[in-house]
Each structure stands twice: as structure tokens, then as C-alpha cells.
Design a protein around this motif. Structure first.
Motif, PDB file in Angstrom:
ATOM      1  N   PHE A   1       0.820  -1.210   0.000  1.00 33.90           N
ATOM      2  CA  PHE A   1       0.000   0.000   0.000  1.00 33.90           C
ATOM      3  C   PHE A   1       0.856   1.262   0.000  1.00 33.90           C
ATOM      4  O   PHE A   1       0.363   2.347   0.306  1.00 33.90           O
ATOM      5  N   ALA A   2       2.141   1.113  -0.337  1.00 34.19           N
ATOM      6  CA  ALA A   2       3.027   2.279  -0.347  1.00 34.19           C
ATOM      7  C   ALA A   2       2.645   3.272  -1.431  1.00 34.19           C
ATOM      8  O   ALA A   2       2.935   4.472  -1.312  1.00 34.19           O
ATOM      9  N   ASP A   3       1.980   2.795  -2.504  1.00 31.04           N
ATOM     10  CA  ASP A   3       1.619   3.688  -3.604  1.00 31.04           C
ATOM     11  C   ASP A   3       0.419   4.563  -3.282  1.00 31.04           C
ATOM     12  O   ASP A   3       0.077   5.457  -4.065  1.00 31.04           O
ATOM     13  N   LEU A   4      -0.226   4.333  -2.132  1.00 32.96           N
ATOM     14  CA  LEU A   4      -1.405   5.118  -1.763  1.00 32.96           C
ATOM     15  C   LEU A   4      -1.054   6.340  -0.923  1.00 32.96           C
ATOM     16  O   LEU A   4      -1.959   7.028  -0.445  1.00 32.96           O
TER      17      LEU A   4
ATOM     18  N   ARG B   1      -9.358  -2.544  -2.465  1.00 34.10           N
ATOM     19  CA  ARG B   1     -10.447  -2.307  -3.419  1.00 34.10           C
ATOM     20  C   ARG B   1     -10.632  -0.825  -3.709  1.00 34.10           C
ATOM     21  O   ARG B   1     -11.233  -0.451  -4.725  1.00 34.10           O
ATOM     22  N   GLY B   2     -10.129   0.033  -2.836  1.00 34.13           N
ATOM     23  CA  GLY B   2     -10.246   1.470  -3.058  1.00 34.13           C
ATOM     24  C   GLY B   2      -9.097   2.073  -3.844  1.00 34.13           C
ATOM     25  O   GLY B   2      -9.013   3.302  -3.961  1.00 34.13           O
ATOM     26  N   ARG B   3      -8.200   1.220  -4.371  1.00 32.65           N
ATOM     27  CA  ARG B   3      -7.081   1.744  -5.158  1.00 32.65           C
ATOM     28  C   ARG B   3      -7.576   2.528  -6.371  1.00 32.65           C
ATOM     29  O   ARG B   3      -7.043   3.593  -6.701  1.00 32.65           O
TER      30      ARG B   3
ATOM     31  N   ALA C   1     -15.365   9.902  -1.900  1.00 39.04           N
ATOM     32  CA  ALA C   1     -15.231   8.447  -1.762  1.00 39.04           C
ATOM     33  C   ALA C   1     -13.910   8.085  -1.095  1.00 39.04           C
ATOM     34  O   ALA C   1     -13.857   7.237  -0.191  1.00 39.04           O
ATOM     35  N   VAL C   2     -12.833   8.744  -1.529  1.00 37.42           N
ATOM     36  CA  VAL C   2     -11.521   8.463  -0.936  1.00 37.42           C
ATOM     37  C   VAL C   2     -11.494   8.892   0.529  1.00 37.42           C
ATOM     38  O   VAL C   2     -10.972   8.177   1.402  1.00 37.42           O
TER      39      VAL C   2
END
Length: 310
Positions: free
Chosen positions: A116-119, A167-169, A195-196
Motif C-alpha cells: 500500500f506504499a503507492d497510496l 479495493r479502493g485503489r 469516496a476516498v
């Protein structure tokens, strides 16, 4: 990599470096151990084993002569070498530490913190906090005092939270894309951001509640440590000598110099060895000589220079 009997959060070693891994709640310690063994086996080791079995069968059919004994000896040597090679392969596979196998995770088998580092840094920090919280909740000494199923429930909740985050990516990517697209309407940008924000807020709530569990377990750990220290202090202090015993020792020690003084002065009188320095006038005392313990004050000018009984 770790021991699933204690925690589902493992310290893994991957091609990009070490990382924390949260395994799926359905992955048991037995399943993970089987994965390690299967991953350590190599095709050449299996082929050597099959070849050895085939040669043994041929040797049994060949008879008990010299050829049969030679083949059996060769097969035994091959089996020993194959076993030794397999053990070396397991060690190489595990890496420098015996508890850190280099196993690749299958899809859906576990989440790494770097997944999840890309988030963004905030999301990555929250994921590391969630994984560390699950690990601490499984290893805390307070676990014996809480409901046995609670650590497993926390594991399940965090796992599902990470699944929701995964799923929120697309929502995160869409929000970033719309924010830089001049043709996107404000309503689309606002909807994507909302949403985010909703996802991040709900996951922050999960982290906050998990943090609350850790606050409670840490407080109870402090109580347990204090209770243990109190019991230890009571045992140590109870073993100390009492005041009566110490006073008896002091009284016995107080009589020792008086007894020595009596014997020394009696021996002096018998041998006519002369007076001691402290029995002379103060002006004749040697320099830096302390008073004996039985003399409270130095003798005055009019005091006799004879013996003084204690």
C-alpha cells in the motif's frame, strides 16, 4: 519468517528487502510450514530420489551377488548425498536466519505493508500501524487475561480493512487523475474525493479502535509488572534480618574492643611493657593517632596516666 503459533504478522525477507506480512486468517501454522517445505524442494532433489528408488528396485531383482551389493551401496550413497543437498538447499532458501524463509506469497495469502506504499505516506503509515497492532495484541502478556478469541477477531477485522483499502485503489487513482484533468467537472472531482475521504476515515477509525485495545492491554501490562515487582520486593524485604537480630549483633560487636582492651592492658602489666600512647598526656601523643574506641574524651592535665577500665 516467524512463528504462527504466536502471531499472524511475520517478518519476511523478499527480493526488495525485509517487510511485515499479515497472513490470511485462514492460513494455519501447519499450512505455512508445509509451504516452507514444498518451496525448499527442488526438481533435481526429487529426481534423485526417484532414481534412487528405481535403482533399489533393480538391485532387488538382480539378486544377492556382488552386483546387487554394489548397487545397494551406490544407492545408499546417492540417498545420503541427496539428503545432504536438500538440507543445504533448505538453509540457502531460509537465508541467514533460520526463522526467515524466502517464500513468495501467493495472491490472497497475505498482505505486505509495502503493498500500500503507492497510496501515500499516510496510508502506508496506517497500514504499518495496523500490522504492528495485530502483532502486539497476539504477543502481549495480557492475552492470558482477555477473551481468547479477541486477537483472532482483531486479525480478521484488520485483514478485511486492508482488503477494503485494496479495493479502493481505483478510487485513489481516479481522484488523482480527475484532480489534474481540466475537462473533469467539479462534481466528479468532489465525488471522487468524497469516496476516498470516506474510505480513509473509516480505516482511520479501525486503527483508532485497535489503538484503544493496545492502550488497555499496555495499561494492564503495567499493572502486571507492578504486581510482580511488589511480590518480589515483599519476598526480598521479608528475607532481610530483623531489627532485633541487628541490635544483638551490634551489642556483641560492642563488647569485642572492651574485651581486647582488658586483655591487652593485662598483658602489658605482666610484661611491664610501658604505657600505651593514648595513656600519655595529649602533648606527647603521636601525630595522626586516633583515640581508641573506649576513650570518649582525651585525658585532662589532672587525669592520672594509669590504666582506664572500660
Amino acid at each position: 519468517m516467524g512463528d504462527l503459533r504466536h502471531s499472524p504478522v511475520l517478518n519476511g525477507v523478499f527480493p526488495d528487502g525485509p517487510d511485515l506480512v499479515l497472513l490470511h486468517p485462514a492460513v494455519s501454522a501447519r499450512h505455512w510450514r508445509r509451504r516452507e517445505i514444498l518451496a525448499a524442494l527442488r526438481p533435481e532433489t526429487v529426481l534423485k530420489g526417484l532414481a534412487g528408488v528405481s535403482v533399489v528396485g533393480f538391485a532387488l531383482l538382480a539378486g544377492n551377488g556382488f552386483a546387487g551389493k554394489f548397487i545397494l551401496t551406490a544407492v545408499a550413497l546417492i540417498v545420503v548425498l541427496a539428503g545432504w543437498r536438500a538440507r543445504c538447499a533448505v538453509r540457502e532458501y531460509r537465508g541467514l536466519r533460520d526463522d526467515v524463509p524466502r517464500t513468495r506469497l501467493r495472491r490472497g495469502e497475505g498482505w505486505r505493508s509495502r503493498d500500500f506504499a503507492d497510496l501515500g505516506p499516510d496510508v502506508a503509515r496506517m497500514v504499518r500501524e495496523l500490522l504492528a497492532g495485530v502483532d502486539e495484541l497476539h504477543r502481549t502478556p495480557a492475552r492470558a487475561w482477555i477473551e481468547p478469541a479477541l486477537p483472532g477477531e482483531a486479525h480478521r477485522v484488520v485483514w478485511e480493512a486492508l482488503c477494503c483499502l485494496d479495493r479502493g485503489r481505483d478510487a485513489h487513482a481516479l481522484a488523482e487523475e480527475l484532480a489534474t484533468d481540466p475537462d473533469a467537472g467539479e462534481d466528479l472531482v468532489a465525488a471522487a474525493r468524497q469516496a476516498v475521504t470516506t474510505i480513509d476515515h473509516d480505516l482511520d477509525e479501525v486503527a483508532r479502535h485497535l489503538r484503544g485495545c493496545l492502550v488497555l492491554t499496555r495499561a494492564w501490562e503495567t499493572k502486571l509488572r507492578r504486581t510482580d515487582l511488589t511480590h518480589r520486593a515483599d519476598r526480598v524485604l521479608a528475607a532481610l534480618p530483623g531489627r532485633t537480630e541487628l541490635r544483638g549483633l551490634t551489642s556483641a560487636a560492642e563488647m569485642l574492643p572492651r574485651n581486647v582492651f582488658a586483655h591487652v592492658t593485662a598483658a602489658r602489666d605482666l610484661t611491664q611493657a610501658g604505657e600505651f600512647p593514648w595513656e600519655r598526656p595529649p602533648s606527647q601523643w603521636p601525630r595522626l593517632t586516633l583515640l581508641p574506641p573506649h576513650r570518649a574524651t582525651p585525658p585532662g592535665p589532672g587525669d592520672p596516666a594509669g590504666e582506664e577500665q572500660p
